[in-house]
Design a protein around this motif. Structure first.
Motif, mmCIF file in Angstrom:
data_model
loop_
_atom_site.group_PDB
_atom_site.id
_atom_site.type_symbol
_atom_site.label_atom_id
_atom_site.label_comp_id
_atom_site.label_asym_id
_atom_site.label_seq_id
_atom_site.Cartn_x
_atom_site.Cartn_y
_atom_site.Cartn_z
ATOM 1 N N PHE A 17 1.014 -1.156 0.139
ATOM 2 C CA PHE A 17 -0.072 0.021 0.002
ATOM 3 C C PHE A 17 0.818 1.191 -0.012
ATOM 4 O O PHE A 17 1.495 1.443 0.948
ATOM 5 C CB PHE A 17 -0.988 0.081 1.133
ATOM 6 N N THR A 19 0.914 4.715 0.805
ATOM 7 C CA THR A 19 -0.053 5.814 1.494
ATOM 8 C C THR A 19 0.270 7.112 0.851
ATOM 9 O O THR A 19 -0.927 7.840 0.597
ATOM 10 C CB THR A 19 0.359 5.766 2.820
ATOM 11 N N ASP A 20 1.359 7.477 0.477
ATOM 12 C CA ASP A 20 1.654 8.768 -0.234
ATOM 13 C C ASP A 20 1.009 8.827 -1.464
ATOM 14 O O ASP A 20 0.238 9.987 -1.786
ATOM 15 C CB ASP A 20 3.229 8.913 -0.606
ATOM 16 N N TYR A 22 -1.739 7.405 -2.407
ATOM 17 C CA TYR A 22 -3.261 7.340 -2.016
ATOM 18 C C TYR A 22 -3.496 8.663 -1.546
ATOM 19 O O TYR A 22 -4.836 9.050 -2.203
ATOM 20 C CB TYR A 22 -3.457 6.298 -0.946
ATOM 21 N N LYS A 46 -5.134 5.623 9.021
ATOM 22 C CA LYS A 46 -4.168 4.491 8.962
ATOM 23 C C LYS A 46 -4.271 3.735 10.430
ATOM 24 O O LYS A 46 -4.015 4.297 11.237
ATOM 25 C CB LYS A 46 -3.030 4.975 8.556
ATOM 26 N N ILE A 60 -5.740 0.488 6.128
ATOM 27 C CA ILE A 60 -6.349 1.985 5.991
ATOM 28 C C ILE A 60 -7.790 1.864 5.604
ATOM 29 O O ILE A 60 -8.479 0.983 5.211
ATOM 30 C CB ILE A 60 -5.953 2.494 4.459
ATOM 31 N N THR A 92 -2.252 -0.105 -4.305
ATOM 32 C CA THR A 92 -2.123 -1.436 -3.653
ATOM 33 C C THR A 92 -2.599 -2.562 -4.362
ATOM 34 O O THR A 92 -2.938 -2.497 -5.707
ATOM 35 C CB THR A 92 -3.198 -1.443 -2.732
#
Length: 110
Positions: A17, A19-20, A22, A46, A60, A92
């Protein structure tokens, strides 16, 4: 009354995943396409652990707040949905679990 959708991404040993990506790319894409269709707000959580202190089932969660169930249903069935859902492999390797429902009560605690 608002309508809320929660998008949960599994926390499994092989989960990847970004995150940045997303937060900086996918969620702005969601807002761009679905804001005009009735999306009022979004938030992302998160999860680091469950309340027992163990590894959480989900990594998430995105919470999407809509004007109405009808606006959410129309947006998810609309042309822009392919752009939103088609972006998932960019951050992801898992498909999300989704939940949706109407807010039936709330209270701010001070």
């Amino acid at each position: 009354m608002t309508f809320t959708a929660v998008v949960l991404y599994p926390n499994e040993p092989d989960t990847t995943f970004d995150t940045d990506y997303y937060l900086q790319t996918h969620m702005p894409l969601v807002a761009k396409h679905w804001g005009p269709a009735g999306l009022k707000s979004w938030s992302v959580t998160k999860y680091e652990r469950d309340l027992a202190g163990t590894s959480p089932k989900y990594l998430i969660a995105a919470t999407l707040v809509w004007e109405s169930e009808e606006s959410a249903t129309a947006a998810i069935a609309g042309e822009s949905a392919s752009s939103v859902f088609g972006d998932i492999p960019n951050f992801t390797n898992k498909q999300p679990v989704t939940l949706a429902g109407s807010t039936i009560g709330s209270q701010e605690i001070s």
